[in-house]
Design an enzyme around this catalytic site. Sequence first.
Site, PDB file in Angstrom:
ATOM      1  N   GLY A  76       1.737   5.180   1.021  1.00 32.86           N
ATOM      2  CA  GLY A  76       1.116   6.037   2.002  1.00 32.86           C
ATOM      3  C   GLY A  76       2.417   5.498   3.429  1.00 32.86           C
ATOM      4  N   HIS A  77       3.800   4.447   2.783  1.00 32.78           N
ATOM      5  CA  HIS A  77       4.729   4.519   3.821  1.00 32.78           C
ATOM      6  C   HIS A  77       6.077   4.867   3.207  1.00 32.78           C
ATOM      7  CE1 HIS A  77       1.995   1.345   5.262  1.00 32.78           C
ATOM      8  NE2 HIS A  77       1.980   0.945   4.188  1.00 32.78           N
ATOM      9  N   GLY A 122       0.625  -0.941  -0.010  1.00 31.35           N
ATOM     10  CA  GLY A 122       0.548  -0.009   0.018  1.00 31.35           C
ATOM     11  C   GLY A 122       1.028   1.334  -0.014  1.00 31.35           C
ATOM     12  N   LYS A 155       5.548  -7.642   2.115  1.00 28.20           N
ATOM     13  CA  LYS A 155       5.673  -7.184   3.309  1.00 28.20           C
ATOM     14  C   LYS A 155       4.199  -8.397   4.077  1.00 28.20           C
ATOM     15  CE  LYS A 155       4.719  -2.612   3.644  1.00 28.20           C
ATOM     16  NZ  LYS A 155       4.410  -2.675   2.490  1.00 28.20           N
ATOM     17  N   HIS A 165      -0.669   0.910   9.469  1.00 33.54           N
ATOM     18  CA  HIS A 165      -1.556   1.282   8.730  1.00 33.54           C
ATOM     19  C   HIS A 165      -2.630   1.898   9.514  1.00 33.54           C
ATOM     20  CE1 HIS A 165       0.332  -1.639   6.491  1.00 33.54           C
ATOM     21  NE2 HIS A 165       0.114  -1.013   4.696  1.00 33.54           N
TER      22      HIS A 165
END
Lengths: 330, 212
Positions: free
Chosen positions: A55-56, A53, A104, A218
């Site tokens: 956002g990291h 995803g 991950k 998350h």
Amino acid sequence: MKKLINAPDDVLADALAGVAAAHPSLTVHLDERFITRAGGPTPGKVGLVSGGGSGHEPLHGGYVGYGMLDAACPGEVFTSPVPDQIHAATTAVDAGAGVLHIVKNYTGDVLNFQMAAELADDDGVRVESVVVNDDVAVEDSTWTAGRRGTGATVFVEKIAGAAAERGADLATVAALAREVNERSRSFGVALTPCTLPAAGKPGFELADDEMELGVGIHGEPGRSRAKLAPAKEIATTALEAIHADMPLSGDVLVMVNGMGGTPLIELYVVYKAVAEWLSGHGVTIARNLVGNYITSLEMAGCSITVCRLTPELTELWDAPVETPGLRWGR
Amino acid sequence: MSVLDTETFHRWIVETARLVEANADRLTSLDAAIGDADHGINLRRGFQAAVTALAEKPAATPGAVLATVGRALISKTGGASGPLYGTGFRHASKSLGEAAEVSELQLGAALAAAVAGIRQLGAAAEGDKTMVDAWTPAVAAYQSTVDGGGALAEATRAAADAAEGGLRSTVELQARKGRASYLGPRSVGHEDPGAASTVLLLRALATVTAET
């Protein structure tokens, strides 16, 4: 929700276009949603593909480049990428020596990478997968989806990337990636939640005097909630959890990682406590990283990751790397 | 005996997309409590893509409808729900084969195939607090209604009702799969978002087959 965006649905597309404009060393495949090195695959080299995803950041796109990844597949914010984009990235970076998927450990990431690996296999591309699961906050049992992949992902991508750059074959690169994962543990703490652009409100709520212990990356709640404590106590809690799971000794690589909303000065306060705790327990910090390397949007807080080094792993960690997120020696 | 045609399957997907759209915020809120707050967002994207794919390239058989939906969900949804629902639809599609019309027995076999595919991919069993807790009683209720001589419309309604019962049962469960499992005991007291979206899918099936 206050964010520097144009529209919630455009965040990923706009950000990828920004990455493309900022980094000529990268090729951003905007339609297919993956990022590769600008020069194309390196002949004879094992390809490294990761993703997850968004956002990291800088994970994973910021780690594409010499000495690390060949491609990154960004999903929507906090949502795993889909098989089509992973498959396209895998095919794009295969230089005949096979491709390593660094995944991950989240159910969605594992399932989507698995489906992509099957598609690539149909095309005759050899794929090995390494699942990173370093988060000690999650009980590793048949009663959970298993431990989450967090900070150790940065170590795995760097060290496996260095090995691949030196010409190691797929089995060797995969074995090294697994070794780094097995020798690494992480623990995270959140002081504030974070807000997905598309959701518009925080994933959970925390009072001003509370923190969430054992948090992932998350915006999901963690293992338990506690009263906010001094940085020194938080570092001790994290390191005791890590040490109880994997006794620490000898040389280690330590990362004090910001979750996105914590200033560097606070990360150094935590690092001081980490260094004191480790030295008090006879552990030597041989290498370290302090900064924002695997974030959770604007969440305040940090994670601590420790890897028990071997001379080989130290040498591979020191090898030259040139990516937007990590660069030295070149 | 009633039969379902390609058009009914198409309407099932359109109705599901409508229900997902109408309930997207609720699904996301459920996910915020024990997951990562994106289930409604992702599933809305996935089913919109499925509806678009069917509009662009109309399918010739019920099985082809489900195959197109499965591919679209896998390609566009992301997360765990995309591969899980996508695999469910693809297994159901294979079960229907090339049939131009589907009987209540064939639909039962397709639903059972979908659940088997979902259980296998997710390695989840009943009681793990996942969509399997809604799917399993739903398929059982469908089957026993048909076995008891019930009409297709009765069977799909029984399936949707049983899925709702399954959803309610997830409140008391501690999650053992998926992201909610990270919460351990703190996952108790919440509905499972995947079970909630399964209810929508089966409610949509009951709605479009009510007149059969």
